[in-house]
Design a protein around this motif. Structure first.
Motif, mmCIF file in Angstrom:
data_model
loop_
_atom_site.group_PDB
_atom_site.id
_atom_site.type_symbol
_atom_site.label_atom_id
_atom_site.label_comp_id
_atom_site.label_asym_id
_atom_site.label_seq_id
_atom_site.Cartn_x
_atom_site.Cartn_y
_atom_site.Cartn_z
ATOM 1 N N PRO A 305 23.165 5.591 21.448
ATOM 2 C CA PRO A 305 21.852 5.332 22.072
ATOM 3 C C PRO A 305 21.857 5.449 23.586
ATOM 4 O O PRO A 305 20.800 5.625 24.196
ATOM 5 C CB PRO A 305 21.529 3.895 21.633
ATOM 6 N N TRP A 306 23.031 5.381 24.224
ATOM 7 C CA TRP A 306 23.097 5.523 25.685
ATOM 8 C C TRP A 306 23.312 6.977 26.119
ATOM 9 O O TRP A 306 23.402 7.277 27.307
ATOM 10 C CB TRP A 306 24.224 4.655 26.260
ATOM 11 N N MET A 369 21.143 -1.869 26.845
ATOM 12 C CA MET A 369 21.134 -1.798 25.392
ATOM 13 C C MET A 369 20.883 -3.194 24.797
ATOM 14 O O MET A 369 21.404 -4.193 25.300
ATOM 15 C CB MET A 369 22.476 -1.276 24.854
ATOM 16 N N SER A 370 20.104 -3.257 23.716
ATOM 17 C CA SER A 370 19.887 -4.514 22.984
ATOM 18 C C SER A 370 21.035 -4.694 21.993
ATOM 19 O O SER A 370 21.261 -3.836 21.135
ATOM 20 C CB SER A 370 18.557 -4.456 22.231
ATOM 21 N N ASP A 419 20.034 -1.967 19.542
ATOM 22 C CA ASP A 419 20.626 -0.667 19.892
ATOM 23 C C ASP A 419 22.117 -0.631 19.566
ATOM 24 O O ASP A 419 22.671 0.443 19.313
ATOM 25 C CB ASP A 419 20.453 -0.392 21.390
ATOM 26 N N HIS A 444 19.205 4.889 15.141
ATOM 27 C CA HIS A 444 19.623 5.241 16.509
ATOM 28 C C HIS A 444 20.782 4.364 16.998
ATOM 29 O O HIS A 444 21.418 4.687 18.005
ATOM 30 C CB HIS A 444 18.442 5.105 17.482
ATOM 31 N N ALA A 445 21.069 3.248 16.303
ATOM 32 C CA ALA A 445 22.005 2.243 16.825
ATOM 33 C C ALA A 445 23.461 2.691 16.729
ATOM 34 O O ALA A 445 23.836 3.491 15.863
ATOM 35 C CB ALA A 445 21.831 0.929 16.075
#
Length: 720
Positions: A305-306, A369-370, A419, A444-445
């Motif tokens: 995700p990053w 990010m979560s 995330d 997406h995680a």
């Protein structure tokens, strides 16, 4: 016994000297009209209380030790008819919510009409001071519940069965319990904890179900398959299942094969091939394995995700932020994890798994990010929070179990809002829990699984972490270099020795954090363990044995098993004071250390959680237990979910750490003596590990590297 017509006896029960909930056998002190002294009656009844009236048939006999007694061949309990008897009955706790205080108040108001008022005119109860509408409602609910439970008990006992599970049968099936049991007694073994196939089969035969009927054959096949899966397998070889079913049922093989084909047609059992062998899965395990492979593939696709990560900037930045000086192996590991969408970090104690995770979390949080952190057990989640400073939850709490649907609120249609997911103690996840977690993880995680693959596998079916690594589909970093500051710990040194099959040193430094005490016999080992926990360790290390010391045994049964050690340690550390309650083989009082033995989603207490009994309320029929600061209330009849926990099995200790661990080992444990078992036990200790055992037993455990084989197909599903 006399050959004459049995004598009849009518009496009121003054005292219940002994009563077994399982068998119904009882020893009663009763009062017979016009007789001064109390009489001893021996008989069988499902439920009994002081104050009740009994009518029985039997004969008198003279016991050489106890004198004249009445042995009842038939014993029927009838409600007491006198005011005094009613008060005694209600005060006994037979009706939950009525103790001595309210029993006296009720009988004072209504006399020998008390039961008639409760049964037929309950509105009159509200007129009594201190009763009120709420207590009246509770009283009536308990009154009718205990009548229904008694009916179930009588039904079970009339068919030759013990009655200890009657309350749970009622709680599960409600007022239709007897009808449902008659309809399919085999369902009991699926729905009621503590009732196995053999008990259900005995009842089925009593109810007239033919030994060679398809319903019995199907139930036997499913039981045999469940037993195989309880050993950790996801499936059984077809030939093995047929053999086990034939041995269990003792009916023609053709009938068993017919029943199996019917179950396969109904998709209750699924046939598949594992390594060219025809195998059979319970439908739920097949679905979990297939779905888990699908979701790992889904999550493993695409970019993290990053996006792209500049490792030449990220790693020096985190070293500067944390003061770390990462060795080359850790830098490589960090690079792999940061460039992967799904990854695994594995390694033994002291190799820096936590350091790596902390650095990883610092980087991804810098990228906004979560993040969610989780572990299979409460104690493992607590350790993860302490190590990272970030809130961590059990997987069940993260997914939010919903008791109303018996499912999770976070699922395929309601993914977790995250995330990044970090899963610690991943070796403890069974295939079902693993699948539930993957289903709820958004596409997406990024996911990082952390665990020690050399520890014992999960208690439930599957070999998740091992299968993921074996598949080579998920990037894996194996940390092997012990951190410099950890090399002085003999716990860590010896854990790695055990894992590599090296003989442990006989030399013990009194200042060491790892001590071995040799003893020749199981009896002597038992004595040493009890003395260590009760006297020697608290005296030397100034610690609290209730909070700081945990005995870990390879098994439950035997002289060195948890059952025997728990009774001995309880006697030394918490001799009964105040109210006590005895259920399902254990006696509990305030202060006892206990462990939850099954998942209770309603209470949010899970298998392996350890707590302390805070109070016992005999009037309300409840026990209050504190787990990690949270107080939970148990009905006395729910105590089959609880065991004493002064000693627990090494399997139950997975995911936990304790300041001081004491491990007894003897050759009587030979069937369980394995390297991964001893390694798991030793790595539970933080400050001190004491191994007490026979030299031969310790040597057997270290040498035996035959990791228990588990029949799973997750690895191949991932590769294909």
């Amino acid at each position: 016994m006399s050959d004459d017509v049995p004598e009849r006896l009518q009496a009121s029960i003054e005292r219940v000297t002994f009563h077994s909930e399982e068998t119904g056998f009882c020893v009663l002190k009763v009062k017979v009209k016009n007789q001064g002294k109390l009489i001893t009656v021996l008989g069988n009844t499902p439920k009994i209380a002081a104050g009740e009236q009994i009518e029985c048939e039997g004969d008198w006999f003279n016991d050489s030790k106890y004198g004249l007694q009445f042995k009842a061949s038939k014993l029927m309990v009838v409600y007491p008819t006198t005011a005094k008897g009613m008060e005694k009955y209600l005060a006994s706790g037979m009706v939950k919510g009525i103790g001595p205080h309210f029993a006296k108040k009720l009988v004072k108001a209504f006399g020998d009409q008390t039961f008639e008022v409760i049964e037929n005119e309950p509105e009159r109860l509200r007129d009594l001071p201190g009763i009120g509408a709420k207590r009246t409602e509770k009283l009536l609910e308990a009154w009718y519940e205990q009548k229904a439970i008694r009916d179930i008990m009588v039904f079970l006992q009339s068919h030759g069965l013990g009655t200890a599970r009657a309350v749970r049968i009622y709680k599960t099936y409600g007022d239709d319990a007897i009808a449902k049991v008659k309809e399919n007694p085999y369902q009991l073994s699926h729905d009621i904890r503590g009732i196995g196939f053999k008990v259900a089969d005995t009842l089925a035969v009593e109810l007239g179900i033919e030994r060679e009927s398809l319903i019995r054959a199907k139930a036997g096949i499913n039981h045999a398959l469940e037993e195989i899966c309880r050993q950790g397998h996801c499936a059984a070889e077809k030939s093995e299942l047929l053999k086990s079913s034939h041995k269990l049922l003792d009916i023609p093989l053709s009938t068993i094969e017919e029943a199996l084909e019917s179950e396969i047609e109904d998709r209750s059992i699924v046939q598949d091939t594992i390594e060219e062998e025809s195998c059979l899965y319970p439908a739920s395990l097949y679905a979990a394995e297939v779905q888990a492979a699908k979701h790992i593939k889904r999550l493993n696709e695409g970019d993290p995700p990053w996006g792209d990560m500049d490792l030449d900037m990220a790693i020096p930045w985190v070293e500067g932020e944390t003061g770390l000086d990462m060795p080359h192996s850790q830098r490589q590991a960090m690079g792999t994890v940061l460039q992967s969408k799904v990854s695994i970090i594995t390694g033994g104690p002291g190799v820096g798994k936590t350091t790596l995770i902390n650095a990883y979390l610092k980087i991804v949080k810098k990228m906004d990010m979560s993040v969610a952190l989780c572990a299979p057990t409460g104690r493992a989640a607590k350790r993860l929070k302490e190590a990272t400073g970030i809130t961590a939850k059990t997987i069940h709490r993260l997914l939010e179990f919903d008791p109303s649907t018996h499912g999770f609120k976070h699922n395929e249609g309601n993914a977790l809002p995250i995330d990044v997911l970090v899963v610690d103690e991943a070796s403890m996840m069974d295939i079902r829990l693993f699948n539930h977690l993957l289903v709820a993880t958004p596409t997406h995680a990024a996911v990082v699984f952390v665990g020690d693959v050399d520890q014992l596998p999960s208690v439930g079916p599957g070999s998740v972490l091992s299968d993921l690594i074996k598949s080579r589909v998920v990037p894996t970093v194996s940390l092997i270099e012990v951190f410099r500051q950890q090399r002085g710990s003999q716990i860590i040194v010896n854990a790695h020795k055990i894992n590599e099959g090296w003989t442990l040193s006989d030399k013990n430094d009194p200042e060491s954090d790892f001590v071995t005490i040799h003893a020749d016999t199981p009896e002597r080992i038992h004595e040493i363990v009890v003395d260590l926990v009760s006297n020697r360790i608290p005296g030397r290390y100034e610690c609290d044995p209730m909070r700081d010391i945990q005995v870990l045994s390879p098994m439950n049964k035997g002289g060195l098993g948890c059952v025997s050690l728990n009774i001995a340690l309880q006697k030394q550390l918490n001799p009964h004071s105040g109210d006590t309650v005895t259920r399902f083989g254990y006696t509990y009082s305030a202060g006892d250390r206990v462990i939850q033995t099954t998942n209770n989603y309603d209470k949010e207490v899970f298998n392996g959680d350890i707590g302390i009994v805070e109070s016992i309320n005999l009037e309300e029929g409840s026990v209050h237990i504190r787990f990690d600061g949270e107080l939970k209330e148990y009905d006395i009849n729910e105590l089959d979910e609880i065991n004493l926990a002064y000693a627990i099995t090494i399997h139950k200790s997975q995911g936990s750490e304790f300041p001081i661990v004491v491990i007894p080992l003897a050759t009587q444990h030979y069937c369980l003596l394995a390297r991964n078992l001893l390694y798991t036990g030793v790595t539970r200790g933080k400050q001190l590990v004491i191994l007490v055992g026979q030299k031969k037993a310790i040597s057997m455990a270290v040498r035996n590297n035959k990791a228990s084989f588990r029949r799973t197909n997750l690895s191949m599903r991932l590769q294909n």
